[in-house]
Design a protein around this motif. Sequence first.
Motif, PDB file in Angstrom:
ATOM      1  N   ILE A  29       0.841  -1.210   0.000  1.00  0.00           N
ATOM      2  CA  ILE A  29       0.000   0.000   0.000  1.00  0.00           C
ATOM      3  C   ILE A  29       0.870   1.252   0.000  1.00  0.00           C
ATOM      4  O   ILE A  29       0.590   2.234  -0.684  1.00  0.00           O
ATOM      5  N   VAL A  60      -3.937   2.968  14.241  1.00  0.00           N
ATOM      6  CA  VAL A  60      -5.216   3.337  14.844  1.00  0.00           C
ATOM      7  C   VAL A  60      -6.304   2.343  14.445  1.00  0.00           C
ATOM      8  O   VAL A  60      -7.121   1.934  15.278  1.00  0.00           O
ATOM      9  N   VAL A  61      -6.282   1.926  13.180  1.00  0.00           N
ATOM     10  CA  VAL A  61      -7.265   0.944  12.741  1.00  0.00           C
ATOM     11  C   VAL A  61      -7.032  -0.390  13.466  1.00  0.00           C
ATOM     12  O   VAL A  61      -7.984  -1.042  13.916  1.00  0.00           O
ATOM     13  N   LEU A  63      -5.857  -0.751  16.420  1.00  0.00           N
ATOM     14  CA  LEU A  63      -6.370  -0.557  17.782  1.00  0.00           C
ATOM     15  C   LEU A  63      -7.887  -0.728  17.818  1.00  0.00           C
ATOM     16  O   LEU A  63      -8.424  -1.428  18.687  1.00  0.00           O
ATOM     17  N   LEU A 116      -0.821  22.643   6.877  1.00  0.00           N
ATOM     18  CA  LEU A 116      -0.218  21.927   5.771  1.00  0.00           C
ATOM     19  C   LEU A 116      -0.178  22.785   4.510  1.00  0.00           C
ATOM     20  O   LEU A 116       0.823  22.805   3.795  1.00  0.00           O
ATOM     21  N   PHE A 133      -6.867  13.188   9.007  1.00  0.00           N
ATOM     22  CA  PHE A 133      -6.040  12.702   7.891  1.00  0.00           C
ATOM     23  C   PHE A 133      -6.909  12.490   6.669  1.00  0.00           C
ATOM     24  O   PHE A 133      -6.584  12.915   5.569  1.00  0.00           O
ATOM     25  N   LEU A 142       1.852   9.097   7.864  1.00  0.00           N
ATOM     26  CA  LEU A 142       0.429   9.301   8.108  1.00  0.00           C
ATOM     27  C   LEU A 142      -0.351   8.004   7.900  1.00  0.00           C
ATOM     28  O   LEU A 142      -1.165   7.604   8.734  1.00  0.00           O
ATOM     29  N   VAL A 143      -0.058   7.328   6.792  1.00  0.00           N
ATOM     30  CA  VAL A 143      -0.792   6.109   6.490  1.00  0.00           C
ATOM     31  C   VAL A 143      -0.412   5.002   7.475  1.00  0.00           C
ATOM     32  O   VAL A 143      -1.276   4.263   7.964  1.00  0.00           O
ATOM     33  N   TYR A 191       0.502   5.442  10.490  1.00  0.00           N
ATOM     34  CA  TYR A 191      -0.161   5.792  11.750  1.00  0.00           C
ATOM     35  C   TYR A 191      -1.623   5.351  11.711  1.00  0.00           C
ATOM     36  O   TYR A 191      -2.150   4.796  12.681  1.00  0.00           O
ATOM     37  N   ALA A 192      -2.252   5.593  10.550  1.00  0.00           N
ATOM     38  CA  ALA A 192      -3.642   5.166  10.390  1.00  0.00           C
ATOM     39  C   ALA A 192      -3.760   3.655  10.562  1.00  0.00           C
ATOM     40  O   ALA A 192      -4.723   3.158  11.154  1.00  0.00           O
ATOM     41  N   PHE A 197      -7.485  10.044  19.174  1.00  0.00           N
ATOM     42  CA  PHE A 197      -7.079   9.150  18.093  1.00  0.00           C
ATOM     43  C   PHE A 197      -8.010   9.229  16.894  1.00  0.00           C
ATOM     44  O   PHE A 197      -7.578   9.438  15.774  1.00  0.00           O
ATOM     45  N   LEU A 245      -9.622   6.216   2.692  1.00  0.00           N
ATOM     46  CA  LEU A 245      -8.329   6.896   2.539  1.00  0.00           C
ATOM     47  C   LEU A 245      -7.406   6.115   1.605  1.00  0.00           C
ATOM     48  O   LEU A 245      -6.798   6.674   0.687  1.00  0.00           O
ATOM     49  N   ILE A 246      -7.313   4.794   1.815  1.00  0.00           N
ATOM     50  CA  ILE A 246      -6.446   3.970   0.972  1.00  0.00           C
ATOM     51  C   ILE A 246      -6.927   4.002  -0.477  1.00  0.00           C
ATOM     52  O   ILE A 246      -6.139   4.150  -1.405  1.00  0.00           O
ATOM     53  N   PHE A 301       6.066  12.237   5.002  1.00  0.00           N
ATOM     54  CA  PHE A 301       4.985  12.341   5.966  1.00  0.00           C
ATOM     55  C   PHE A 301       3.715  11.618   5.535  1.00  0.00           C
ATOM     56  O   PHE A 301       2.969  11.150   6.369  1.00  0.00           O
ATOM     57  N   VAL A 311      -7.869  12.447  14.990  1.00  0.00           N
ATOM     58  CA  VAL A 311      -6.707  12.612  14.133  1.00  0.00           C
ATOM     59  C   VAL A 311      -6.851  11.807  12.842  1.00  0.00           C
ATOM     60  O   VAL A 311      -6.542  12.272  11.761  1.00  0.00           O
ATOM     61  N   ILE A 312      -7.390  10.601  12.960  1.00  0.00           N
ATOM     62  CA  ILE A 312      -7.571   9.757  11.778  1.00  0.00           C
ATOM     63  C   ILE A 312      -8.551  10.403  10.806  1.00  0.00           C
ATOM     64  O   ILE A 312      -8.314  10.483   9.606  1.00  0.00           O
ATOM     65  N   PHE A 325       0.963  15.883  14.696  1.00  0.00           N
ATOM     66  CA  PHE A 325       0.344  14.659  15.182  1.00  0.00           C
ATOM     67  C   PHE A 325      -0.211  14.827  16.595  1.00  0.00           C
ATOM     68  O   PHE A 325      -0.790  13.894  17.131  1.00  0.00           O
ATOM     69  N   ILE A 330      -4.456  17.969  -0.268  1.00  0.00           N
ATOM     70  CA  ILE A 330      -3.738  18.554   0.858  1.00  0.00           C
ATOM     71  C   ILE A 330      -3.639  20.065   0.760  1.00  0.00           C
ATOM     72  O   ILE A 330      -3.191  20.607  -0.241  1.00  0.00           O
ATOM     73  N   VAL A 347      -6.493  14.509   3.212  1.00  0.00           N
ATOM     74  CA  VAL A 347      -6.046  13.800   2.005  1.00  0.00           C
ATOM     75  C   VAL A 347      -7.142  13.794   0.949  1.00  0.00           C
ATOM     76  O   VAL A 347      -6.891  14.049  -0.228  1.00  0.00           O
ATOM     77  N   VAL A 359       3.129  19.507   9.711  1.00  0.00           N
ATOM     78  CA  VAL A 359       2.179  18.515  10.187  1.00  0.00           C
ATOM     79  C   VAL A 359       2.148  18.552  11.706  1.00  0.00           C
ATOM     80  O   VAL A 359       3.083  19.017  12.332  1.00  0.00           O
ATOM     81  N   PHE A 402     -10.756   4.635   6.947  1.00  0.00           N
ATOM     82  CA  PHE A 402      -9.375   4.382   6.548  1.00  0.00           C
ATOM     83  C   PHE A 402      -9.310   3.701   5.187  1.00  0.00           C
ATOM     84  O   PHE A 402      -8.450   3.998   4.358  1.00  0.00           O
TER      85      PHE A 402
END
Lengths: 334, 288
Positions: free
Chosen positions: A104, A122-123, A125, B28, B225, A115-116, A118-119, B218, B270-271, A111, B221-222, B36, B233, B229, B34, B267
Amino acid sequence: MNHAVNALVILALVVVGYFLPMAFGGGGAVYSAFVLIAIFAVMSYGLDLIVSDLGEVSLGHPVFFAAGAYATGIISVRLGLGPLPTLAASIGVAMLLAGVVGLITLKLREFVFSLVTYAVTVVGLTLAENWSFLGGSDGLTGIPLFQLDLGFAGYKAVTDKDLWPVAYVLLLAVLWLVSAFRRSTLGKAAMTVHLNPRLATMSGIDPQRTRLMVFLVSAPITASAGWLYAYQRAYISADVLSPYFLILMLTAVVIVGRGLLLAPLIGVALILVQEKFLSFGGYVDRIILGTALILTLAFLPGGIAGAFKAGFRYLRGKAASKSDTIEGGATEWR
Amino acid sequence: MNVGQQIINGLVLGHSFALVAIGWTVLLGVARLVNFAHGQMYMLGAFVTWAAIAEFGLPYMLAVPFSMVVGIMVGFLMQQVLLRLTLKQDLVSIMIVTLGFGHVLHGVAALVFGSTGQILDTPFSTKNVYYGDLWFTWQDVAIVMVAVIVFIALKTVLEKSRLGRIARMVAEDPKLALLGGIDVRKVYFGVFAFEGAAVALAGAVIGPRTPILTSMGFDEVIMTFVVVVLGGIGSVWGSYLAGISLGLFTAFFGALVSPAYTTPAAFLVLIAVLVLRPGGLAAKPGGH
């Protein structure tokens, strides 16, 4: 130094290292601290390969740590298998995840990469907290004792003192693996990609393939720490994915100096000695750890070792006034 | 499923996501920075508002600006520490340092406010509006209004004012801006002050929707992102639209599939965006 002397020095260090907990009194708390230092150092070495060699910051490594811990927990509790199958499973699951995350993030840099990743943590978790297969919010309890049975001989670890030889062997194996990696073609390719991507491409190194390969080496290292951690705690829950472990790894990797073989080990030891023996309570410890990370990166980019080196250079420069040092530059991020 | 209700939920959520993300968008887009610690700053914004009401007895309308001032102070402090790295544009180190800040903020907040959850009640959050079979609170209305006002104000300032021109110039080329006589440091400080104030405002306004905990941050923040994105940005309008879309997606996903897995689902979005339009990540600087 010739090779024989070198080997003798390393051998002596290995022997001395094994008896260190005894030298510190050999109490239960001392052995626990040493076992945890070994486990968390192994965890950090996985990240060290990405940060120091590949030059990217992965914030997804807690997932590999958790993968090892959860694979071990599930297989030992539900299938009743021993440490060797669980180690194999931990490594397998971690490599699978590393392959997916690596693919991926193949084209992502700096960054956006962080960022990804880090995501991903979190996912991970969220999944660990909610998915009943992973024990949900209760976690997995009743992980059996570490018990090796090789037919002709067996080993059973009841206390952390019994677990120390296992943790120490794991740590040595990882140290050897990391230094072998740095001497290998892949390690050199990773460093070239990190320091000079254009040169790497011109030398016939495929940067994307290199990144993926380094990921596949790095993840099982962190996962093997999760494997032993599951046995040490006998209980695994979603908090293996909490920010604490991420901050711990990152601090351990940068605080002493990047790219030095023993730096993450020393970093983890510094942090854990503070937390276990000089603690001010969980929240203050959290502030200390975070502050250490901030100060290192904001003011000591070369870590403690870098600061010492700069200090020596300054003193030497004062004595000789004529400076002949043309160093650094590209090595700062190592 | 009540479709109308989910649309309302989605719009409120969407405006929340957009409002939480706005500080990051500017950070940004203008400064190429950035943060976090964004999620923990959001948490702090909610808790400072709560403390101002519960401990100091301030009315909500004063507690919000108070929280924003604290947010600005945190932003200043961060930028002070980060200044060397900012001028070097060492993004990777900035990321880790801000992650460390988030860890410290969590520790400080837990020491000061305790680790138990609190309810941030405001004069609006307890007043319900029923319309047919639809339901929302006045706080929800406030969230939407505040988000819209902040976005319009920001867009206007960035495009119409001298301040906005300076900010965009620094975003395009910090070195050239420096040669042009602009104090780049001041701009970076200003951007961080905005980030601190905006995320504290978001905490103060959105916090009342759910119980607040010092460990939160958490999910925020997600979602930030994803909004940043998805919107391209640094793009202000893009973030707004991305926030609304993500809010509607989250509301319907929660109602149709499972509320527990909305973060992983976001997420995946996002991907998908990263894989489908990787060029979207290299949006032009300047905060348009």
